[in-house]
Write a protein that holds these residues in place. Sequence first.
Motif, PDB file in Angstrom:
ATOM      1  N   THR A 120       0.951  -1.183  -0.069  1.00  0.00           N
ATOM      2  CA  THR A 120      -0.004   0.013  -0.189  1.00  0.00           C
ATOM      3  C   THR A 120       0.764   1.338   0.228  1.00  0.00           C
ATOM      4  O   THR A 120       0.385   2.138  -0.840  1.00  0.00           O
ATOM      5  CB  THR A 120      -0.860  -0.057   1.311  1.00  0.00           C
ATOM      6  N   GLN A 121       1.963   1.192   0.881  1.00  0.00           N
ATOM      7  CA  GLN A 121       2.820   2.407   0.922  1.00  0.00           C
ATOM      8  C   GLN A 121       3.688   2.482  -0.538  1.00  0.00           C
ATOM      9  O   GLN A 121       3.452   3.760  -0.864  1.00  0.00           O
ATOM     10  CB  GLN A 121       4.058   2.130   1.938  1.00  0.00           C
ATOM     11  N   ILE A 122       3.988   1.470  -1.151  1.00  0.00           N
ATOM     12  CA  ILE A 122       4.506   1.634  -2.593  1.00  0.00           C
ATOM     13  C   ILE A 122       3.554   1.893  -3.408  1.00  0.00           C
ATOM     14  O   ILE A 122       4.102   3.188  -4.194  1.00  0.00           O
ATOM     15  CB  ILE A 122       5.047   0.103  -3.022  1.00  0.00           C
ATOM     16  N   ARG A 123       2.410   1.691  -3.552  1.00  0.00           N
ATOM     17  CA  ARG A 123       1.526   2.103  -4.452  1.00  0.00           C
ATOM     18  C   ARG A 123       1.200   3.896  -4.363  1.00  0.00           C
ATOM     19  O   ARG A 123       1.270   4.466  -4.967  1.00  0.00           O
ATOM     20  CB  ARG A 123       0.131   1.424  -4.150  1.00  0.00           C
ATOM     21  N   ALA A 127       1.878   6.707  -6.796  1.00  0.00           N
ATOM     22  CA  ALA A 127       1.045   7.380  -7.432  1.00  0.00           C
ATOM     23  C   ALA A 127       1.291   9.083  -7.103  1.00  0.00           C
ATOM     24  O   ALA A 127       1.119   9.954  -7.735  1.00  0.00           O
ATOM     25  CB  ALA A 127      -0.312   7.269  -6.774  1.00  0.00           C
ATOM     26  N   GLN A 128       1.868   9.195  -5.947  1.00  0.00           N
ATOM     27  CA  GLN A 128       2.463  10.503  -5.533  1.00  0.00           C
ATOM     28  C   GLN A 128       3.443  11.081  -6.453  1.00  0.00           C
ATOM     29  O   GLN A 128       3.477  12.383  -6.985  1.00  0.00           O
ATOM     30  CB  GLN A 128       3.161  10.479  -4.175  1.00  0.00           C
ATOM     31  N   ASN A 129       4.343  10.090  -6.805  1.00  0.00           N
ATOM     32  CA  ASN A 129       5.548  10.680  -7.719  1.00  0.00           C
ATOM     33  C   ASN A 129       5.085  11.083  -9.197  1.00  0.00           C
ATOM     34  O   ASN A 129       5.395  11.701  -9.944  1.00  0.00           O
ATOM     35  CB  ASN A 129       6.633   9.506  -7.778  1.00  0.00           C
ATOM     36  N   ALA A 130       4.032  10.100  -9.444  1.00  0.00           N
ATOM     37  CA  ALA A 130       3.677  10.251 -10.885  1.00  0.00           C
ATOM     38  C   ALA A 130       2.623  11.718 -10.937  1.00  0.00           C
ATOM     39  O   ALA A 130       2.809  12.271 -11.959  1.00  0.00           O
ATOM     40  CB  ALA A 130       2.437   9.278 -11.253  1.00  0.00           C
ATOM     41  N   ALA A 135       3.450  13.516 -15.166  1.00  0.00           N
ATOM     42  CA  ALA A 135       3.352  12.613 -16.006  1.00  0.00           C
ATOM     43  C   ALA A 135       2.146  11.397 -15.160  1.00  0.00           C
ATOM     44  O   ALA A 135       2.962  10.426 -14.579  1.00  0.00           O
ATOM     45  CB  ALA A 135       4.529  11.828 -16.415  1.00  0.00           C
ATOM     46  N   GLN A 136       0.952  11.599 -15.238  1.00  0.00           N
ATOM     47  CA  GLN A 136      -0.021  11.181 -14.291  1.00  0.00           C
ATOM     48  C   GLN A 136       0.105   9.254 -14.775  1.00  0.00           C
ATOM     49  O   GLN A 136      -0.060   9.153 -15.765  1.00  0.00           O
ATOM     50  CB  GLN A 136      -1.313  11.835 -14.511  1.00  0.00           C
TER      51      GLN A 136
END
Length: 152
Positions: A120-123, A127-130, A135-136
């Motif tokens: 969950t943290q990785i996801r 998403a935050q980095n994107a 670049a969504q």
Amino acid sequence: MSKMVQGFKDFIMRGNVVDLAVGIVIGAAFTAVVTAFTNGFIKPLIQLLGGGEGIGAGTWRVRGVRFDYATFINSIITFLITAAVLYFLVVMPLNMLAERRRRGEEPPPQTPSEDILLLTQIRDLLAQNATASGAQGSAVNDILHRREDPPR
């Protein structure tokens, strides 16, 4: 505006609110069943015990004004049956369950495992980095080997 809508959605989707709504609907349906039972069986018995016949059964008149005591007694019985069933079938079992949890006889609900929390943290970070890079979804697409074709 979207923050307000999201807040409302979060509020509605909480387990307690949904459980409360379901409980109200079931309670209303159950009350209708109890009311039908008392109107169909208990009220006629009250009227018979009152010694009346026909329309005047279960009532008395004072100076031409009709007092329908059978309906009032029937409503009290409906309330008592509904309250008793809800207490013995809902409140008492939930209180017993809460007491067991307090004593430690029944384990509390399990929290997600460490790997689920890590995923969950990785996801969330992806998403935050994107979003931050503009670049969504590109990091997620790269991981999933999805390629977006440029428009032609």
